[in-house]
Design an enzyme around this catalytic site. Structure first.
Site, PDB file in Angstrom:
ATOM      1  N   LYS A 282       1.016  -1.200  -0.073  1.00 37.39           N
ATOM      2  CA  LYS A 282       0.020   0.074  -0.039  1.00 37.39           C
ATOM      3  C   LYS A 282       0.850   1.385   0.077  1.00 37.39           C
ATOM      4  O   LYS A 282       1.926   1.436   0.738  1.00 37.39           O
ATOM      5  CB  LYS A 282      -0.854   0.081   1.268  1.00 37.39           C
ATOM      6  CG  LYS A 282      -1.937   0.982   1.179  1.00 37.39           C
ATOM      7  CD  LYS A 282      -2.948   0.586   2.246  1.00 37.39           C
ATOM      8  CE  LYS A 282      -4.317   1.289   2.203  1.00 37.39           C
ATOM      9  NZ  LYS A 282      -5.328   1.455   3.369  1.00 37.39           N
ATOM     10  N   GLU A 367     -19.128  -3.724  11.709  1.00 35.09           N
ATOM     11  CA  GLU A 367     -19.836  -2.678  12.373  1.00 35.09           C
ATOM     12  C   GLU A 367     -21.029  -3.516  13.255  1.00 35.09           C
ATOM     13  O   GLU A 367     -21.437  -3.042  14.314  1.00 35.09           O
ATOM     14  CB  GLU A 367     -20.570  -1.649  11.640  1.00 35.09           C
ATOM     15  CG  GLU A 367     -19.625  -0.587  10.993  1.00 35.09           C
ATOM     16  CD  GLU A 367     -19.020  -1.160   9.742  1.00 35.09           C
ATOM     17  OE1 GLU A 367     -18.176  -0.500   9.372  1.00 35.09           O
ATOM     18  OE2 GLU A 367     -19.420  -2.177   9.277  1.00 35.09           O
ATOM     19  N   ARG A 395     -25.020  -0.053   9.038  1.00 32.55           N
ATOM     20  CA  ARG A 395     -24.892  -1.841   8.891  1.00 32.55           C
ATOM     21  C   ARG A 395     -25.198  -2.165  10.255  1.00 32.55           C
ATOM     22  O   ARG A 395     -25.402  -3.345  10.203  1.00 32.55           O
ATOM     23  CB  ARG A 395     -23.236  -2.155   8.433  1.00 32.55           C
ATOM     24  CG  ARG A 395     -22.916  -1.261   7.222  1.00 32.55           C
ATOM     25  CD  ARG A 395     -21.573  -1.634   6.984  1.00 32.55           C
ATOM     26  NE  ARG A 395     -21.428  -1.880   5.483  1.00 32.55           N
ATOM     27  CZ  ARG A 395     -20.684  -2.786   4.768  1.00 32.55           C
ATOM     28  NH1 ARG A 395     -19.654  -3.452   5.730  1.00 32.55           N
ATOM     29  NH2 ARG A 395     -20.600  -2.834   3.417  1.00 32.55           N
TER      30      ARG A 395
END
Length: 624
Positions: A282, A367, A395
């Site tokens: 990344k 979540e 969510r």
């Protein structure tokens, strides 16, 4: 040679050699860095997938073949290669291209995304549609290892493996989601990544053992058997194979030649779903992003020379104020704990983690689990605070209703990014939370207008011993009231008039919109219209005493909210007034029945009719 200008669509990649593709990868990285420095956006994840995206578009042929990106914050390279190169400078600007895949934007965007862990489910649906319609194209899901911390991925993997559909899942393994990945799966993938060193060590040890007289060969055989048993579980990809997938990897995600060969081979697999494990870095290509990929995951416009934001502010944000107040609570009360769902940096919880590492819990992109975890902690005697973006809290709806409110547990939601969030657009605006929180029995909802009010709210919710939500914008928190005294405290359920009553009208509002309403009141005063702003920082329960007083004084109420009108604050006030036989609000300002696009917040507020001049004009017209 500048190859990027010659790429108008993915088919233009076919004529390039591997060295030429590698040069193109460098040009794309420079374009990413330059554009995101100017426009802001997701930098580190896109820098990490340049070669992977080039290989995907070299091997597969969109839009006939379908590539589904999980979350979508790594789809910039895909956009550049699919005809949006010239428009890339408009990234995330109002009227420009979106920062996420968007089906309305291009036929190459097979599925719209913005939230994590959806790609495998969507890709399986596309594969089923293909098969039922007798089509032959390929379907590829590109999912990060961070998204695999979300339970939806496992539901999809389990079903896809049982279905034995022709489906390719590319696991982009960079050890990151937004914050560092956590949990057992992250450790499992770490073991996979280390398999090459495992093999090298094994060969060296085995070579030494066989040279030991008499017992050496037998020890080497024992070591080989023992090693193979461990490798079968930890290194071979059995986790994915047990779900019905054929596993390939790990593969260097920056080796274009190998990526293209493996993907070409994957196209020939007809009898089983396939998972290709690709390891990437990344932030690759921009040294600052390589060193701090979490800080360069999503960034505001920044200076290339320093990596610092162009418009950095020393004023603490609402997130900073909330976490500071939470840390003060934790210092005095050992029951206080903080929870996040892979957003420790975004929600500002890093200082809390530093001070109270044993009372900080990052559950990954999960979540639903976070809400029920908080419920269990509260049931066990703790006082959990779950810091979460408004858009991601959606969510956890069932868990909030069933696991928290039904049991009246003292879980506090710190709802960050409430209201319009700007350039991330429709998938991230926090304009729906009131509509689903307000109807949950026992839930209290608060919204501070400034830093002091937010600081006072956290001790107040501790005293309530009930489910609570505190919602606030991503802005810097106001510390100076521009002529209006800052709130000196907070009393749940009591609204605060910021001017004299009676008046010709009262603007009922909360949070960031208090300041817009005050500016509108000043514009109206210049026209000779006296309007008082009321800070309705307790959204549920409503201050019925003050509402009744307005009715008795004959002061028409006007509601202003940075939230969807359907199910929002205006509806709450209207329903209350109707039930009491009071005059209903004269006007309700808010967001209509449409998704709000991406763009700068001030432009979006203007689009929604929520700027001070717009409010003043409509109020003057209504009162006339």
């Amino acid at each position: 040679m500048d190859y990027l200008d010659s790429i108008q669509n993915p088919q233009d990649l076919q004529g390039l050699t591997i060295p030429q593709l590698e040069e193109l990868a460098g040009e794309i990285r420079q374009l990413l860095i330059d554009t995101v420095a100017q426009q802001g956006g997701h930098l580190a994840p896109n820098l990490g997938v340049v070669e992977l995206t080039l290989a995907l578009h070299r091997v597969f042929h969109t839009p006939q073949d379908k590539i589904v990106f999980d979350v979508g914050h790594q789809a910039y390279v895909h956009k550049i290669l699919t005809g949006r190169r010239q428009a890339f400078g408009t990234l995330r600007a109002l009227g420009g291209i979106s920062g996420f895949p968007n089906r309305a934007e291009s036929p190459h965007d097979a599925f719209g995304t913005g939230h994590a862990s959806t790609s495998i489910s969507a890709a399986l649906g596309l594969a089923r549609a293909r098969d039922l319609l007798g089509q032959k194209h390929h379907v590829v899901a590109v999912v990060g290892d961070g998204a695999l911390t979300g339970g939806m991925c496992y539901e999809a993997l389990n079903e896809a493996g049982n279905a034995a559909r022709r489906l390719i899942v590319v696991l982009n393994d960079n050890e990151m989601s937004i914050s560092r990945n956590v949990g057992g799966l992250s450790r499992h993938l770490t073991n996979l990544r280390g398999s090459r060193s495992w093999r090298g060590t094994k060969l060296a040890v085995k070579g030494g053992l066989v040279r030991i007289p008499r017992i050496g060969p037998r020890l080497a055989v024992w070591l080989e058997n023992f090693k193979n048993t461990l490798k079968h579980f930890f290194v071979s990809g059995e986790f994915f194979e047990s779900l019905g997938f054929r596993y390939l990897g790990p593969i260097n995600g920056h080796d274009l030649g190998t990526l293209i060969r493996v993907l070409e081979s994957a196209k020939g697999v007809e009898d089983t779903p396939l998972l290709i494990h690709v390891v990437t870095q990344k932030g690759r290509g921009y040294e600052r992003a390589e060193r701090k990929p979490d800080q360069f995951h999503g960034v505001a416009p920044f200076l290339l020379e320093t990596g610092l934001a162009k418009e950095a502010s020393d004023t603490p944000t609402f997130s900073d104020v909330a976490v500071s107040a939470l840390a003060d609570l934790a210092q005095s009360d050992p029951r206080v704990v903080a929870i996040t769902a892979a957003m420790r940096l975004g929600t500002g919880l890093t200082p809390f983690e530093t001070r109270f590492p044993d009372r900080f819990f990052d559950v990954g992109i999960a979540e639903e689990h976070a809400v029920t975890l908080a419920a269990g902690m509260a049931c066990g005697g703790l006082r959990p605070f779950f810091a979460v973006y408004s858009t991601f809290l959606q969510r956890g709806y069932d868990q909030l209703l069933h696991d928290v409110c039904l049991q009246n547990l003292p879980v506090c939601l710190l709802i960050d990014r409430a209201g319009l969030v700007g350039e991330d657009g429709a998938t991230h605006h926090g304009v729906f939370d009131l509509a689903y929180l307000r109807h949950m029995p026992g839930m209290r909802i608060f919204a501070p207008r400034d830093a002091r009010e937010l600081q006072a709210m956290l001790p107040a919710v501790m005293a309530l011993d009930a489910p609570c939500a505190i919602r606030y914008a991503r802005d810097a928190a106001a510390w100076e009231g521009e002529g209006i005294p800052l709130s000196g405290g907070f009393t749940p359920g009591v609204w605060e008039p910021l001017g004299p009553l009676p008046a010709q009208a009262a603007l009922l509002t909360f949070g960031r919109m208090v300041w817009a309403a005050l500016a509108a009141a000043a514009l109206l005063a210049a026209r000779g219209i006296a309007v008082t702003v009321i800070n309705a920082s307790t959204i549920k329960p409503l201050d019925e005493e003050l509402l009744g007083r307005l009715d008795a004084l004959g002061v028409p109420a006007i509601t202003v909210e940075e939230h969807a009108l359907a199910g929002g604050f205006g509806e709450m006030v209207t329903a209350c007034c109707q039930a009491k036989g009071w005059a209903v609000p004269r006007l309700c300002f808010g967001i209509g029945d449409a998704f709000v696009p991406h763009g700068a917040v001030d432009l979006l507020l203007d689009r929604c009719g929520l700027t001070a001049p717009q409010i003043a004009d409509r109020v003057a017209e209504a009162l006339a």
